[in-house]
Design an enzyme around this catalytic site. Structure first.
Site, PDB file in Angstrom:
ATOM      1  N   VAL A   8     -62.768  -9.226  27.604  1.00  0.00           N
ATOM      2  CA  VAL A   8     -61.473  -9.585  27.028  1.00  0.00           C
ATOM      3  C   VAL A   8     -61.686  -9.861  25.545  1.00  0.00           C
ATOM      4  CG1 VAL A   8     -61.681 -12.054  27.503  1.00  0.00           C
ATOM      5  CG2 VAL A   8     -59.421 -11.047  27.271  1.00  0.00           C
ATOM      6  N   SER A   9     -60.776  -9.370  24.728  1.00  0.00           N
ATOM      7  CA  SER A   9     -60.855  -9.639  23.296  1.00  0.00           C
ATOM      8  C   SER A   9     -59.940 -10.806  22.963  1.00  0.00           C
ATOM      9  CB  SER A   9     -60.435  -8.409  22.482  1.00  0.00           C
ATOM     10  OG  SER A   9     -59.053  -8.141  22.649  1.00  0.00           O
ATOM     11  N   THR A  10     -60.141 -11.396  21.815  1.00  0.00           N
ATOM     12  CA  THR A  10     -59.343 -12.548  21.395  1.00  0.00           C
ATOM     13  C   THR A  10     -57.872 -12.198  21.319  1.00  0.00           C
ATOM     14  OG1 THR A  10     -61.227 -13.320  20.095  1.00  0.00           O
ATOM     15  CG2 THR A  10     -59.098 -14.316  19.610  1.00  0.00           C
ATOM     16  N   GLU A  12     -56.247  -9.859  22.914  1.00  0.00           N
ATOM     17  CA  GLU A  12     -55.660  -9.593  24.229  1.00  0.00           C
ATOM     18  C   GLU A  12     -55.338 -10.892  24.954  1.00  0.00           C
ATOM     19  OE1 GLU A  12     -57.698  -5.317  25.393  1.00  0.00           O
ATOM     20  OE2 GLU A  12     -58.810  -7.170  25.692  1.00  0.00           O
TER      21      GLU A  12
END
Length: 501
Positions: A8-10, A12
């Protein structure tokens, strides 16, 4: 062994509400057991292929540790379709089965087509997210909000109100700088004088350092935000997020001024004083250009043999008169090496070097023989050193990769120790890389030696065909730069050493 991969990216997390915990639960349910190896990349963009968790998973698949991988969705592997296909092919060829929670993809032509379509949609969705975030930022700016704290000296950032508020202590310094610079009766000469005065007074900088650099003072004087008009949307930051995560530098470019959006913040100085400062800066540029009209024949070639500083041309007082000199002194605030006070009159040094150059021009066999004998030995030694540096850099890069993989599995004290080791390796790598780049440049220069000799021969021909033997400044400078690589001047014994190319 079964494994799960989650990412997971920041952005998202903030925009779509993805969570690592949810992905783990879904993957474990799909695997039918909690006895799985976990590979997690949190806060990392899906545009990057080099991620600690993913890299460790790929290595374990190659080693035969993992034979079945559960992933929530193809876009968790990557946001780019090409990278998804590469990873899928690599993992399956290594003997691992890739299973997605959100959809099954058969190895049939139809399944591959559907997989590709999902990847294309994921990539499209990523671009839409970026576009929505950009539009949201523009909307907030137009509402008068300051997006983020960029460390504007003289202000503190109010996170709740999304704006800058005046920092009284720093604002006094900003006002002081503008007053010193715009006051005709100011005792401090120009930007450099102000920087030196602030340093002498012990005024802390924004980072609580003791030295004010002239460039910092200049940036304050040029910053129109102090008038209360704070420009935003100045820089094109496209791709910076991914570049920073991959260890590269930001590549921000300035947008056209008509795209800037101004936000009101509390002013520290008046617009009239700011305009006066800009006019004085323009005048100082013109004065500087006028003062530098004196040309220095050996500019860029001289170095002090005692302290190592470069020696540049400047006008200095000599028995009440302004005389052009070459000096190693760096009198600007923040200079790391102020110099040892070595100076020499340009007239004397120019004459000495020109006579030496004329000698070589009249005896070309001397310089050709010197070049022929010296280059091969130096080149062989340098090549061996370059190979050694390459091996050391490769060792450090492997060591860092191993530590990054270890960090992904570690917690607490172990993680702190690993980070310290990573910092040490990073500093060592930067030092070795600097040595490597410098040595590589020297070798390339030597490899161009034949071209230099041919150029030298052409210059000799030009010299011989000039029957009057009279040269203007530019011709002299060309001849000198063709032959001379560096000039070392020693203050101790007035020795001058000329290094030939």
């Amino acid at each position: 062994m079964k494994a799960i991969y989650v990412r997971v990216s920041t952005e998202e997390q903030s925009v779509k509400g993805y969570s690592v915990r949810n992905q783990i639960d879904e993957c474990i349910t799909k695997a039918g057991t909690s006895d799985v190896l976990r590979y997690i990349d949190e806060g990392i963009s899906g545009e990057l292929m080099e991620r600690p968790g993913l890299s460790r998973l790929r290595e374990d698949v190659k080693s035969g540790i993992v034979d079945k991988i559960y992933c929530y969705d193809p876009d968790r592997l990557s946001r780019k379709l090409m990278n998804q296909l590469i990873l899928d092919d690599e993992l399956r060829k290594a003997g691992a089965e890739l299973i997605f929670v959100n959809g099954e993809y058969a190895r049939s032509p139809e399944g591959k087509l559907f997989f590709s379509m999902r990847g294309a949609i994921s990539e499209f969705e990523k671009e839409k997210i970026k576009q929505r975030m950009k539009s949201g930022k523009i909307r907030k700016v137009k509402e008068g909000k300051v997006l983020g704290n960029y460390g504007l000296y003289g202000y503190d950032y109010d996170r709740d109100k999304k704006t800058y508020v005046i920092n009284e202590e720093q604002a006094k310094v900003v006002k002081m700088i503008f007053d010193y610079f715009t006051d005709p009766a100011s005792p401090f000469k120009g930007i450099n004088g102000i920087a030196k005065h602030l340093t002498d007074m012990g005024v802390p900088t924004a980072k609580n350092k003791g030295v004010w650099h002239r460039q910092v003072v200049r940036q304050i004087l040029l910053n129109e935000s102090y008038t209360g008009n704070h420009p935003q949307n100045k820089h094109d930051t496209e791709g910076d997020y991914v570049r920073v995560q991959s260890g590269e530098k930001r590549e921000q470019t300035l947008r056209p001024k008509e795209e800037w959006i101004y936000v009101k913040i509390p002013p520290i100085i008046s617009e009239e004083q700011y305009s006066a400062a800009q006019n004085l800066i323009k005048q100082s540029r013109r004065r500087s250009a006028k003062e530098s009209q004196h040309k220095y024949l050996l500019s860029g070639l001289i170095r002090c043999a005692d302290c190592g500083n470069t020696m540049t041309g400047m006008m200095r007082s000599w028995w009440g008169k302004k005389i052009p000199m070459y000096s190693d002194q760096k009198n600007y605030s923040g200079a790391k090496h102020p110099g040892c006070g070595n100076f020499m009159r340009t007239e004397e040094l120019d004459k000495y070097v020109w006579e030496k150059v004329l000698f070589f021009l009249n005896h070309p066999e001397k310089i050709l023989e010197r070049t022929k004998n010296a280059s091969p030995k130096a080149k062989k030694y340098q090549q061996q050193e370059l190979e050694h540096l390459e091996k050391e850099l490769e060792k450090i890069k492997k060591g860092r990769k191993n530590l990054i993989s270890l960090a992904a599995m570690s917690e607490g004290t172990d993680l702190i120790e690993i980070k310290e080791q990573l910092t040490d390796l990073k500093m060592k790598e930067e030092s070795l890389q600097e040595q490597y780049n410098r040595l590589n440049k020297e070798i390339k220069q030597e490899e161009r030696g034949n071209d230099s000799i041919e150029h030298f021969k052409r210059v000799i021909k030009m010299y011989i065909t000039n029957e009057d033997r009279e040269f203007d400044f530019e011709s002299k400078q060309t001849l000198i730069r063709t032959i001379v690589k560096q000039i070392y001047v020693s203050k101790e014994n007035d020795n001058i050493d000329i290094e030939i190319f």
